[in-house]
Design a protein around this motif. Structure first.
Motif, short mmCIF file in Angstrom:
data_model
loop_
_atom_site.label_atom_id
_atom_site.label_comp_id
_atom_site.label_asym_id
_atom_site.label_seq_id
_atom_site.Cartn_x
_atom_site.Cartn_y
_atom_site.Cartn_z
N TYR A 1 -5.75 -2.73 -2.16
CA TYR A 1 -5.59 -1.27 -2.04
C TYR A 1 -6.53 -0.55 -3.01
O TYR A 1 -7.30 0.33 -2.62
CB TYR A 1 -4.13 -0.87 -2.31
N GLU B 1 0.39 4.19 -2.78
CA GLU B 1 -0.04 5.53 -2.36
C GLU B 1 0.76 6.65 -3.04
O GLU B 1 0.23 7.72 -3.30
CB GLU B 1 0.13 5.69 -0.83
N ASP C 1 0.83 -1.22 0.00
CA ASP C 1 0.00 0.00 0.00
C ASP C 1 0.86 1.26 0.00
O ASP C 1 0.55 2.23 -0.70
CB ASP C 1 -0.91 0.03 1.25
#
Length: 312
Positions: free
Chosen positions: A249, A43, A39
């Motif tokens: 995610y 991001e 993740d």
């Protein structure tokens, strides 16, 4: 104690993200991240995607530096399609066991045995294998690619599970190599049945790299991108997911009101997960490890990738 450790980690990540933004600007760099990444990497990526989308982005970008957060063959594909760019990956140990299951000598022997066959290679393969290939494909376009080839006979490498899936969708004779994805191949019918018993209202979405008997249970079968799109657009509120857990995610981002259960806790690719935020920042600081593909290999491999990108 645990709260303090989490706070420290969050602070560290904030600092790393700030440093990353600064380095990206300095280097004119773009960050491409596969859906199976951690993740913390997804991001900060400029683009998240599957192998196909990321190959397209690599071919189109005007950045000077491509940081490819995925596994080694993906960095190679980026370098082949964007030979004038600097391509780096956060950790060169991020390999792909399936890509290692096919070798050039074995493929050349198979080609000699079937001189009229065309070679279709899954993008999850090394540059050397791509150089021996007529056209590449990804799980998103595999059926279209196979049906686009002007030969009735196809040598398919390296994933037998995806090959089996494609075979159901074409009239062509397919000679299938015996490779597989360790992560997807672990999922069993028993795993799916147990999850369905626990979550009777959930739809089962599955990647065609899974075993044929598991794929046969799917309410929806598709590439990572297709699975994400299907879950976003579906009226169902609950899903059992049969692909790598990094996909969670994007699934959660697109559909915060829906519930996702991964079909087993073992749907984790250890190679994809060796990359982390710290290594990503370090790779941009040092501009290492860089991906190199010898030009004689790259020029042949480029043809097979470019042909794939032309298939509509």
């Amino acid at each position: 104690m645990e709260a303090l450790a989490l706070e420290r980690k969050a602070e560290q990540n904030r600092e790393l993200r700030e440093r990353l933004l600064q380095l990206k600007k300095e280097r004119n760099a773009i960050i491409l991240a596969h859906y199976y990444q951690r993740d913390e990497i997804q991001e900060v990526a400029d683009f998240r995607g599957d192998s196909f989308l990321l190959a397209q982005k690599a071919a189109q970008t005007d950045a000077d530096v491509i940081v490819f957060c995925g596994v080694h063959f993906m960095g190679e594909s980026a370098k082949i399609l964007a030979p004038n760019k600097t391509v780096i990956i956060p950790d060169e140990r991020a390999g792909c066991p399936m890509a290692d299951m096919v070798n050039v000598d074995g493929l050349r022997k198979l080609k000699a045995q079937h001189p009229n066959a065309k070679v279709v290679t899954y993008i999850n393969s090394s540059a050397e294998i791509k150089a021996e290939t007529d056209i590449c494909c990804t799980s998103a376009n595999a059926v279209r690619v196979v049906n686009s080839v002007d030969s009735d006979e196809i040598i398919w490498v390296p994933d037998k599970n995806l090959g089996h899936y494609v075979q159901q969708k074409t009239d062509k004779k397919m000679i299938i190599w015996e490779g597989y994805c360790n992560t997807h191949d672990m999922l069993t019918v028993k795993d799916v049945e147990e999850m369905r018993a626990k979550h009777p209202n959930a739809e089962f979405v599955v990647h065609p790299e899974c075993r044929p008997e598991v794929v046969a249970l799917g309410d929806f079968v598709g590439s990572t991108t297709a699975i994400i799109k299907y879950c976003k657009e579906s009226d169902a509120k609950e899903f059992i997911v049969g692909t790598e857990d990094g996909t969670g995610y994007q699934l959660r981002l697109d559909s915060p009101d829906k519930t996702f259960h991964f079909a087993t806790k073992y749907l984790v690719c250890p190679n994809m997960k060796v990359n982390n935020l710290k290594k990503l920042v370090k790779s941009l600081e040092t501009m290492q490890p860089q991906i190199y593909v010898p030009e004689d290999v790259a020029s042949k491999a480029r043809l097979s990738l470019e042909r794939m990108l032309q298939v509509k």
